[in-house]
Write a protein that holds these residues in place. Structure first.
Motif, mmCIF file in Angstrom:
data_model
loop_
_atom_site.group_PDB
_atom_site.id
_atom_site.type_symbol
_atom_site.label_atom_id
_atom_site.label_comp_id
_atom_site.label_asym_id
_atom_site.label_seq_id
_atom_site.Cartn_x
_atom_site.Cartn_y
_atom_site.Cartn_z
ATOM 1 N N MET A 29 22.396 44.101 32.561
ATOM 2 C CA MET A 29 23.762 44.307 32.097
ATOM 3 C C MET A 29 24.308 42.979 31.587
ATOM 4 S SD MET A 29 25.375 46.360 35.340
ATOM 5 C CE MET A 29 26.867 46.821 34.485
ATOM 6 N N SER A 30 25.419 43.046 30.903
ATOM 7 C CA SER A 30 26.130 41.812 30.568
ATOM 8 C C SER A 30 27.071 41.475 31.717
ATOM 9 C CB SER A 30 26.882 41.951 29.242
ATOM 10 O OG SER A 30 27.822 42.995 29.333
ATOM 11 N N ASP A 31 27.572 40.239 31.726
ATOM 12 C CA ASP A 31 28.361 39.743 32.852
ATOM 13 C C ASP A 31 29.643 40.533 33.116
ATOM 14 O OD1 ASP A 31 26.403 37.831 32.740
ATOM 15 O OD2 ASP A 31 27.753 36.127 32.545
ATOM 16 N N THR A 32 30.397 40.845 32.065
ATOM 17 C CA THR A 32 31.705 41.485 32.243
ATOM 18 C C THR A 32 31.611 42.868 32.890
ATOM 19 O OG1 THR A 32 32.596 40.204 30.406
ATOM 20 C CG2 THR A 32 33.847 42.143 31.084
ATOM 21 N N PRO A 33 30.755 43.775 32.408
ATOM 22 C CA PRO A 33 30.647 45.069 33.089
ATOM 23 C C PRO A 33 30.116 44.943 34.524
ATOM 24 C CG PRO A 33 29.589 45.178 30.939
ATOM 25 C CD PRO A 33 29.971 43.754 31.178
ATOM 26 N N CYS A 34 29.242 43.977 34.746
ATOM 27 C CA CYS A 34 28.705 43.754 36.089
ATOM 28 C C CYS A 34 29.834 43.300 37.021
ATOM 29 C CB CYS A 34 27.590 42.713 36.035
ATOM 30 S SG CYS A 34 26.814 42.419 37.635
ATOM 31 N N LEU A 35 30.623 42.352 36.586
ATOM 32 C CA LEU A 35 31.750 41.876 37.385
ATOM 33 C C LEU A 35 32.747 42.997 37.631
ATOM 34 C CD1 LEU A 35 33.232 39.592 38.808
ATOM 35 C CD2 LEU A 35 34.232 38.963 36.604
ATOM 36 N N ARG A 36 32.958 43.841 36.653
ATOM 37 C CA ARG A 36 33.862 44.980 36.799
ATOM 38 C C ARG A 36 33.376 45.924 37.900
ATOM 39 N NH1 ARG A 36 33.803 47.071 31.541
ATOM 40 N NH2 ARG A 36 34.757 45.148 30.835
ATOM 41 N N ARG A 37 32.050 46.164 37.925
ATOM 42 C CA ARG A 37 31.469 47.025 38.974
ATOM 43 C C ARG A 37 31.667 46.401 40.358
ATOM 44 N NH1 ARG A 37 27.329 51.081 37.972
ATOM 45 N NH2 ARG A 37 27.191 51.463 35.740
ATOM 46 N N VAL A 38 31.400 45.107 40.474
ATOM 47 C CA VAL A 38 31.563 44.417 41.754
ATOM 48 C C VAL A 38 33.019 44.523 42.214
ATOM 49 C CG1 VAL A 38 31.508 42.168 42.920
ATOM 50 C CG2 VAL A 38 29.621 42.837 41.414
ATOM 51 N N LYS A 39 33.954 44.237 41.322
ATOM 52 C CA LYS A 39 35.390 44.298 41.667
ATOM 53 C C LYS A 39 35.788 45.708 42.105
ATOM 54 C CE LYS A 39 36.490 40.041 40.932
ATOM 55 N NZ LYS A 39 36.639 39.188 42.099
ATOM 56 N N LYS A 40 35.264 46.724 41.429
ATOM 57 C CA LYS A 40 35.589 48.115 41.789
ATOM 58 C C LYS A 40 35.057 48.437 43.184
ATOM 59 C CE LYS A 40 36.122 52.761 40.491
ATOM 60 N NZ LYS A 40 36.705 53.210 41.746
#
Length: 152
Positions: A29-40
């Motif tokens: 994945m790219s960083d932004t969607p990955c970070l979004r998943r972690v935050k969720k």
């Protein structure tokens, strides 16, 4: 929760300090969607926090004891009194309400047998809601996991 979330959780369980860029790479994945998943997952309280795993013996906590506790009166009020009291003691690592002859199972660490004995007598034994304490000393720990299984 989809397969990517489960893989993300599996990685974070063993590598809690992994940089987002490395985590994203492992998930393709790219960083932004990955970070979004972690935050969720953090917002949904699936991920409750992050911590360092410490070696208890290297810090002088050489004894682990499981103590079965029976309350004098297993009412809701007595249970609440016991749970509030137990939460104050740092050497109590886990407190679980259980079924059977006893009401609670505690996992307790101590520096040595004498310090556990003092804790049992002067702390646990002095709680008015405690009727009986049955302790089991851990001789050797063969397995200890911190990660949860994420598939059957």
């Amino acid at each position: 929760m989809d397969k990517k979330d489960l893989k993300l959780l599996d990685i974070l369980q063993s590598q809690g300090r992994i940089p987002i860029s490395d985590l994203a790479d492992k998930l393709n994945m790219s960083d932004t969607p990955c970070l979004r998943r972690v935050k969720k997952l953090e917002q949904d309280k699936v991920i409750k926090g992050y911590c360092a795993q410490l070696d208890s013996q290297k810090l002088g906590w050489n004894v682990t004891v499981y103590a079965f506790i029976r309350l004098t009166n297993p009412t809701e009020a007595a249970s609440e009194e016991f749970e509030l009291a137990i939460a104050k003691f740092a050497q109590v690592m886990e407190c679980s309400a259980v079924t059977g002859a006893d009401d609670y199972l505690l996992k307790i660490v101590a520096k040595d047998l004498a310090s556990y004995q003092r804790f049992e007598k002067s702390v646990l034994g002095s709680l008015p809601c405690v009727a009986n304490i049955n302790s089991t000393l851990v001789l050797k720990q063969h397995l200890s996991r911190t990660g949860l299984p994420l598939s059957d």
